[in-house]
Design a protein around this motif. Sequence first.
Motif, PDB file in Angstrom:
ATOM      1  N   ILE A   3       0.862  -1.186   0.000  1.00  7.23           N
ATOM      2  CA  ILE A   3       0.000   0.000   0.000  1.00  7.23           C
ATOM      3  C   ILE A   3       0.896   1.231   0.000  1.00  7.23           C
ATOM      4  CG2 ILE A   3      -1.914  -1.116   1.218  1.00  7.23           C
ATOM      5  CD1 ILE A   3      -1.018   0.572   3.710  1.00  7.23           C
ATOM      6  N   LEU A   4       0.309   2.375  -0.310  1.00  8.96           N
ATOM      7  CA  LEU A   4       1.015   3.644  -0.213  1.00  8.96           C
ATOM      8  C   LEU A   4       0.411   4.432   0.932  1.00  8.96           C
ATOM      9  CD1 LEU A   4       1.408   4.773  -3.934  1.00  8.96           C
ATOM     10  CD2 LEU A   4       3.177   3.915  -2.411  1.00  8.96           C
ATOM     11  N   LYS A   5       1.247   4.854   1.859  1.00 11.92           N
ATOM     12  CA  LYS A   5       0.798   5.657   2.994  1.00 11.92           C
ATOM     13  C   LYS A   5       1.050   7.111   2.632  1.00 11.92           C
ATOM     14  CE  LYS A   5       1.639   6.700   7.800  1.00 11.92           C
ATOM     15  NZ  LYS A   5       2.725   7.500   8.286  1.00 11.92           N
ATOM     16  N   LEU A   6      -0.017   7.892   2.612  1.00  6.46           N
ATOM     17  CA  LEU A   6       0.099   9.307   2.295  1.00  6.46           C
ATOM     18  C   LEU A   6       0.262  10.102   3.580  1.00  6.46           C
ATOM     19  CD1 LEU A   6      -2.714   9.566  -0.409  1.00  6.46           C
ATOM     20  CD2 LEU A   6      -0.262   9.327  -0.784  1.00  6.46           C
ATOM     21  N   ALA A   7       1.277  10.948   3.620  1.00  6.17           N
ATOM     22  CA  ALA A   7       1.521  11.782   4.797  1.00  6.17           C
ATOM     23  C   ALA A   7       0.511  12.915   4.819  1.00  6.17           C
ATOM     24  CB  ALA A   7       2.954  12.318   4.768  1.00  6.17           C
ATOM     25  N   ALA A   8       0.038  13.290   5.999  1.00  2.42           N
ATOM     26  CA  ALA A   8      -0.979  14.333   6.141  1.00  2.42           C
ATOM     27  C   ALA A   8      -0.416  15.728   5.828  1.00  2.42           C
ATOM     28  CB  ALA A   8      -1.561  14.308   7.549  1.00  2.42           C
ATOM     29  N   ARG A   9       0.830  15.985   6.227  1.00  2.00           N
ATOM     30  CA  ARG A   9       1.396  17.328   6.069  1.00  2.00           C
ATOM     31  C   ARG A   9       1.859  17.629   4.651  1.00  2.00           C
ATOM     32  NH1 ARG A   9       4.709  16.481  11.323  1.00  2.00           N
ATOM     33  NH2 ARG A   9       3.035  16.695  12.840  1.00  2.00           N
ATOM     34  N   ASN A  10       2.446  16.639   4.005  1.00  2.00           N
ATOM     35  CA  ASN A  10       2.890  16.872   2.635  1.00  2.00           C
ATOM     36  C   ASN A  10       2.324  15.780   1.729  1.00  2.00           C
ATOM     37  OD1 ASN A  10       4.488  14.628   3.126  1.00  2.00           O
ATOM     38  ND2 ASN A  10       6.254  15.848   3.746  1.00  2.00           N
ATOM     39  N   THR A  11       2.622  15.852   0.500  1.00  2.89           N
ATOM     40  CA  THR A  11       2.023  14.899  -0.442  1.00  2.89           C
ATOM     41  C   THR A  11       2.917  13.688  -0.711  1.00  2.89           C
ATOM     42  OG1 THR A  11       2.925  16.181  -2.268  1.00  2.89           O
ATOM     43  CG2 THR A  11       0.624  16.640  -1.609  1.00  2.89           C
ATOM     44  N   SER A  12       3.918  13.489   0.125  1.00  4.17           N
ATOM     45  CA  SER A  12       4.803  12.342  -0.094  1.00  4.17           C
ATOM     46  C   SER A  12       4.104  11.035   0.278  1.00  4.17           C
ATOM     47  CB  SER A  12       6.098  12.496   0.711  1.00  4.17           C
ATOM     48  OG  SER A  12       5.811  12.378   2.084  1.00  4.17           O
ATOM     49  N   ALA A  13       4.492   9.993  -0.435  1.00  2.00           N
ATOM     50  CA  ALA A  13       3.900   8.675  -0.185  1.00  2.00           C
ATOM     51  C   ALA A  13       5.000   7.701   0.221  1.00  2.00           C
ATOM     52  CB  ALA A  13       3.195   8.182  -1.443  1.00  2.00           C
ATOM     53  N   GLN A  14       4.682   6.892   1.212  1.00  3.96           N
ATOM     54  CA  GLN A  14       5.635   5.883   1.675  1.00  3.96           C
ATOM     55  C   GLN A  14       5.052   4.500   1.416  1.00  3.96           C
ATOM     56  OE1 GLN A  14       5.698   7.000   5.802  1.00  3.96           O
ATOM     57  NE2 GLN A  14       7.537   8.259   5.562  1.00  3.96           N
ATOM     58  N   GLU A  15       5.910   3.615   0.889  1.00  2.00           N
ATOM     59  CA  GLU A  15       5.434   2.246   0.653  1.00  2.00           C
ATOM     60  C   GLU A  15       5.393   1.469   1.962  1.00  2.00           C
ATOM     61  OE1 GLU A  15       6.978  -0.260  -2.364  1.00  2.00           O
ATOM     62  OE2 GLU A  15       6.863   1.290  -3.909  1.00  2.00           O
ATOM     63  N   ARG A  16       4.343   0.697   2.145  1.00  3.79           N
ATOM     64  CA  ARG A  16       4.177  -0.155   3.304  1.00  3.79           C
ATOM     65  C   ARG A  16       3.614  -1.494   2.849  1.00  3.79           C
ATOM     66  NH1 ARG A  16       6.888   3.190   5.736  1.00  3.79           N
ATOM     67  NH2 ARG A  16       6.156   4.531   7.402  1.00  3.79           N
ATOM     68  N   TYR A  17       3.791  -2.508   3.696  1.00  3.99           N
ATOM     69  CA  TYR A  17       3.188  -3.809   3.439  1.00  3.99           C
ATOM     70  C   TYR A  17       2.153  -4.022   4.527  1.00  3.99           C
ATOM     71  CZ  TYR A  17       2.789  -8.471   1.498  1.00  3.99           C
ATOM     72  OH  TYR A  17       2.313  -9.601   0.854  1.00  3.99           O
ATOM     73  N   LEU A  18       0.914  -4.279   4.141  1.00  7.90           N
ATOM     74  CA  LEU A  18      -0.205  -4.354   5.077  1.00  7.90           C
ATOM     75  C   LEU A  18      -0.726  -5.777   5.191  1.00  7.90           C
ATOM     76  CD1 LEU A  18      -2.425  -2.721   6.725  1.00  7.90           C
ATOM     77  CD2 LEU A  18      -3.761  -2.837   4.633  1.00  7.90           C
ATOM     78  N   PHE A  19      -0.979  -6.182   6.435  1.00 15.87           N
ATOM     79  CA  PHE A  19      -1.669  -7.449   6.725  1.00 15.87           C
ATOM     80  C   PHE A  19      -2.993  -7.078   7.362  1.00 15.87           C
ATOM     81  CE2 PHE A  19       2.846  -8.547   7.088  1.00 15.87           C
ATOM     82  CZ  PHE A  19       2.918  -9.609   6.203  1.00 15.87           C
TER      83      PHE A  19
END
Length: 167
Positions: free
Chosen positions: A150-166
């Motif tokens: 999944i992509l986690k979107l940061a609230a303050r800026n528009t950067s996205a971080q990749e994560r693995y979700l279960f």
Amino acid sequence: ISTPRIGDILQKLAPFLKMYGEYVKNFDNAMELVKTWTERSPLFKFIIQDIQKEKVCGNLTLQHHMLEPVQRIPRYEMLLKDYLRKLPQDSLDWKDAEKSLEIISTAASHSNSAIRKMENLKKLLEIYEMLGEEEDIVNPSNELIKEGQILKLAARNTSAQERYLFL
């Protein structure tokens, strides 16, 4: 003239399928007990490992051998379905084979349910080990619904971080 039959024989053996039902009902508990005692008792763990090394065990664990009876009923069901597909409908064995399939299918539905539960617990155990065994998620009431990137979107800026979700 010989008329080979198996339907009538399987019907006579059907009452013994109840033993498989009892085994399947207690399967989760038995697997949990083996896991618990393997963790709690070094002697138990050593004895089980020692037995599993024997040639007669075929390099399979106790848990694999415990699963065999659970898988046997679905195998009977598949063989009987195949037999009925190839058996002429006017065969003397048709009605008996059909009745046997009905009995075995009922037993198989219980067995398949136990297999699904076991596969779910196995997957949860793999995830638990991946997560460093910090959060104990291996519980028959827990179920893996979905997993993936999944992509986690940061609230303050528009950067996205990749994560693995279960989930």
